[in-house]
Write an enzyme that holds these catalytic residues in place. Structure first.
Site, PDB file in Angstrom:
ATOM      1  N   LEU A  69      -6.622   0.633 -15.506  1.00 39.91           N
ATOM      2  CA  LEU A  69      -6.145  -0.035 -14.296  1.00 39.91           C
ATOM      3  C   LEU A  69      -6.258   0.838 -13.059  1.00 39.91           C
ATOM      4  CD1 LEU A  69      -4.803  -2.522 -13.028  1.00 39.91           C
ATOM      5  CD2 LEU A  69      -2.580  -1.492 -13.555  1.00 39.91           C
ATOM      6  N   ASN A  70      -5.977   2.126 -13.165  1.00 35.43           N
ATOM      7  CA  ASN A  70      -6.059   2.994 -11.991  1.00 35.43           C
ATOM      8  C   ASN A  70      -7.492   3.168 -11.494  1.00 35.43           C
ATOM      9  OD1 ASN A  70      -3.274   5.095 -12.919  1.00 35.43           O
ATOM     10  ND2 ASN A  70      -3.364   3.542 -11.342  1.00 35.43           N
ATOM     11  N   TYR A  71      -8.478   2.846 -12.341  1.00 36.81           N
ATOM     12  CA  TYR A  71      -9.874   2.820 -11.888  1.00 36.81           C
ATOM     13  C   TYR A  71     -10.233   1.367 -11.572  1.00 36.81           C
ATOM     14  CZ  TYR A  71     -10.571   7.578 -13.791  1.00 36.81           C
ATOM     15  OH  TYR A  71     -10.511   8.925 -14.059  1.00 36.81           O
ATOM     16  N   GLY A  89      -0.818   4.862  -0.999  1.00 30.99           N
ATOM     17  CA  GLY A  89      -1.741   5.905  -0.553  1.00 30.99           C
ATOM     18  C   GLY A  89      -3.109   5.399  -0.165  1.00 30.99           C
ATOM     19  N   HIS A 123      -0.430   5.138  -8.308  1.00 28.27           N
ATOM     20  CA  HIS A 123      -0.768   6.037  -9.413  1.00 28.27           C
ATOM     21  C   HIS A 123       0.177   5.841 -10.588  1.00 28.27           C
ATOM     22  CE1 HIS A 123      -2.815   9.534 -11.062  1.00 28.27           C
ATOM     23  NE2 HIS A 123      -1.644  10.081 -11.352  1.00 28.27           N
ATOM     24  N   ARG A 168       0.840  -1.203   0.000  1.00 29.32           N
ATOM     25  CA  ARG A 168       0.000   0.000   0.000  1.00 29.32           C
ATOM     26  C   ARG A 168       0.871   1.247   0.000  1.00 29.32           C
ATOM     27  NH1 ARG A 168      -4.598   1.052   4.606  1.00 29.32           N
ATOM     28  NH2 ARG A 168      -2.790   1.356   5.979  1.00 29.32           N
ATOM     29  N   VAL A 223       1.882   7.942  -4.750  1.00 31.04           N
ATOM     30  CA  VAL A 223       2.664   7.841  -5.980  1.00 31.04           C
ATOM     31  C   VAL A 223       2.760   6.402  -6.478  1.00 31.04           C
ATOM     32  CG1 VAL A 223       5.051   7.973  -6.841  1.00 31.04           C
ATOM     33  CG2 VAL A 223       4.018   9.949  -5.714  1.00 31.04           C
ATOM     34  N   GLY A 224       2.940   5.445  -5.559  1.00 31.69           N
ATOM     35  CA  GLY A 224       3.176   4.062  -5.968  1.00 31.69           C
ATOM     36  C   GLY A 224       2.110   3.496  -6.870  1.00 31.69           C
ATOM     37  N   SER A 280      -5.016  -3.111  -2.100  1.00 31.05           N
ATOM     38  CA  SER A 280      -3.710  -2.899  -1.477  1.00 31.05           C
ATOM     39  C   SER A 280      -3.697  -3.174   0.026  1.00 31.05           C
ATOM     40  CB  SER A 280      -3.227  -1.467  -1.732  1.00 31.05           C
ATOM     41  OG  SER A 280      -4.104  -0.526  -1.127  1.00 31.05           O
TER      42      SER A 280
END
Length: 532
Positions: A472-474, A108, A181, A106, A178-179, A116
């Site tokens: 992927l970020n969604y 954020g 994202h 994890r 950051v990780g 995560s």
């Protein structure tokens, strides 16, 4: 937030109480392994939290951004390791491999599905990166090393602190880590000018399955390619990225204007938006968000469209661009606000005008809620009659919102295989479906998630097909889940093709090489080839 840490003596006592009642010896053996391999210069004990530690709940909940996964029935880790040094990451990997324990990573906590920090496979532990948040900016080379526990707000602040002419293309929510994202691609309101976050990453540091710390040269181009958009946590623990900063003007212009269906021209305005938003001046990004609100007649609902923009220039040039390319919006000079780029980040995050830029250093979100997200890509303009049907359906469902994010510009110029993120040319815009709710309970959650799914299903005729692609970020577990068993590759291919299209097989090949026993795994990780 300041995390209170117990003394090593108290911590050891907590371990004894907790593990004396454990049903399995694996957690206890894992703990002893961590302590036994603790680096002399960086003791690991202060970084370890178990349920019997007074700060355990605080450490766990501080970075839970979706209240769906903060309930009494949510599976909890038996241990959280809040790494204080890179060596702690190495020890975590070593001991987790020895004792065959699942590790969640994890940064954020904004993963929409809680991947995560939640797992149905128990016992599991969380490697939390929030203490590894150093940002080192080199103004001469216009680059910066950013540890993956940093937030986007911290990155923006530190970059602009060195030189107000610098910015970085990434998300509009400053508390995002950051990780995750960067690992998923990362996009924001400068993507039409500068591309994605990963398009500006030039190096990285990753700790692999063997506990080795590798930079780009040491890891090789294949692995570096994989971790800039392919989900870094499938391949190792990325501890830092080196980014290339971008130049921003001294003054930028923003606006936020709203139009409703009651004004009769909403369909015409949105139709013009979808014709021009992806081909308009690259300095301009205009997002449009749709939600259902009370109409003039309080007994009736209407649809509202909110157009929010960032223009990398002054208001005079912006008005010229809009009046020539998007006149139906009816933008006025009074709608336009000039400010610094850093201040525009606050504007986009809905902070009140005049808020100090120091607010970007806060790691506490403005709002916490229960939520569900889904995504789509649009390759052809939606007919006006289709738009009218969408408005009707949204009013019927009432709760779900939709956001259109335009592509084009730099996004259309970068090859789809330059990074694992494939959604480049050919896409006019990306859709995010969003439903938020405050009601507690499984029944309420099912109700609101079902509403989101209904809108997603209704949109089928208007979005990409074969495959119906996703971002992927969604994160969206509806499109496939991997149980990481004998069918791992085939389960992974279901969601992998949607997220990565033609880049999926290359990611699998790299995964098979660098992590042949699938140590780094989660519900939507990159699988190995089945013959391994």
């Amino acid at each position: 937030m300041q995390i209170l840490r117990s003394s090593i003596l108290f911590l050891s006592f907590s371990f004894l109480v907790f593990f004396s009642s454990a049903s399995s010896s694996a957690p206890e053996n894992f703990l002893q392994c961590l302590l036994r391999h603790s680096p002399p210069s960086y003791p690991i004990a202060p970084a370890i939290f178990t349920p019997n530690n007074a700060s355990y709940s605080s450490v766990l909940e501080t970075y839970i951004r979706n209240l769906r996964f903060n309930t009494s029935t949510t599976p909890k880790p038996f241990l959280i390791l809040t790494a204080l040094h890179e060596s702690h990451v190495k020890v975590a990997i070593l001991c987790a491999r020895i004792h065959n324990l699942q590790m969640k990573i994890r940064s954020g906590g904004h993963d929409y599905e809680g991947v995560s920090y939640v797992s149905d496979v128990v016992p599991f532990f969380v490697l939390d990166m929030f203490n590894l948040r150093e940002i080192t900016v080199d103004a001469k080379t216009e680059t910066a090393w950013v540890q993956t526990g940093a937030t986007l707000g911290e990155v923006y602040y530190r970059v602009a602190e060195k030189n107000k002419s610098y910015g970085f293309p990434a998300g509009v929510c400053p508390t995002v880590g950051v990780g995750g994202h960067f690992g998923g691609g990362g996009y924001g309101n400068m993507m039409r000018k500068h591309g994605l976050s990963v398009d500006q990453i030039i190096d990285a540091k990753i700790i692999d399955v063997n506990g080795k710390l590798l930079d780009r040269k040491a890891m090789g181009e294949d692995l570096f390619w994989a971790i800039i958009g392919g989900g870094g946590s499938s391949f190792g623990v990325v501890v830092a990225y080196k980014i290339r900063m971008v130049r921003v003007p001294e003054r930028v212009t923003v606006f936020r204007v709203q139009r409703t269906l009651e004004q009769n021209e909403l369909t015409e305005i949105v139709d013009e938006w979808q014709q021009v938003a992806h081909v308009i001046d690259n300095d301009l990004f205009i997002r449009v968000t749709f939600d259902v609100v009370n109409g003039t007649d309080k007994e009736k609902k209407t649809l509202r469209a909110t157009f929010i923009a960032l223009f990398l220039g002054d208001s005079g040039r912006l008005l010229f661009v809009i009046n020539n390319s998007f006149p139906k919006l009816g933008l006025k000079k009074s709608d336009c606000i000039e400010m610094s780029w850093l201040q525009s980040v606050l504007f986009w995050t809905n902070f009140p005008l005049g808020t100090s830029v120091e607010a970007l250093l806060s790691r506490t979100p403005q709002v916490l809620t229960h939520l569900k997200r889904k995504s789509d890509y649009v390759k052809a303009p939606i007919p006006k009659e289709g738009l009218d049907k969408i408005w009707k359906k949204m009013i019927e469902l009432e709760k779900p919102m939709m956001t259109f994010n335009p592509y084009g510009g730099r996004m259309a110029e970068i090859p789809s295989n330059a990074t694992p993120f494939p959604h480049r040319a050919g896409n006019l815009w990306k859709i995010q479906y969003a439903t938020n709710w405050d009601e507690e309970g499984k029944r309420e959650a099912k109700h609101f998630i079902d509403l989101t799914r209904k809108l997603y299903k209704f949109m089928t005729p208007f979005v990409s097909k074969n495959p119906r692609t996703a971002f992927l970020n969604y994160r969206d577990l509806d499109i496939g889940v991997n149980h990481n068993g004998k069918n791992s590759y085939y389960e992974g291919r279901v969601y992998g093709i949607k997220y990565f299209e033609g880049n999926f097989e290359r990611l699998v090949k790299i995964k098979t090489k660098v992590d042949p026993h699938n140590f780094f795994r989660n519900e939507q990780s990159i699988p190995r080839f089945p013959h391994v």
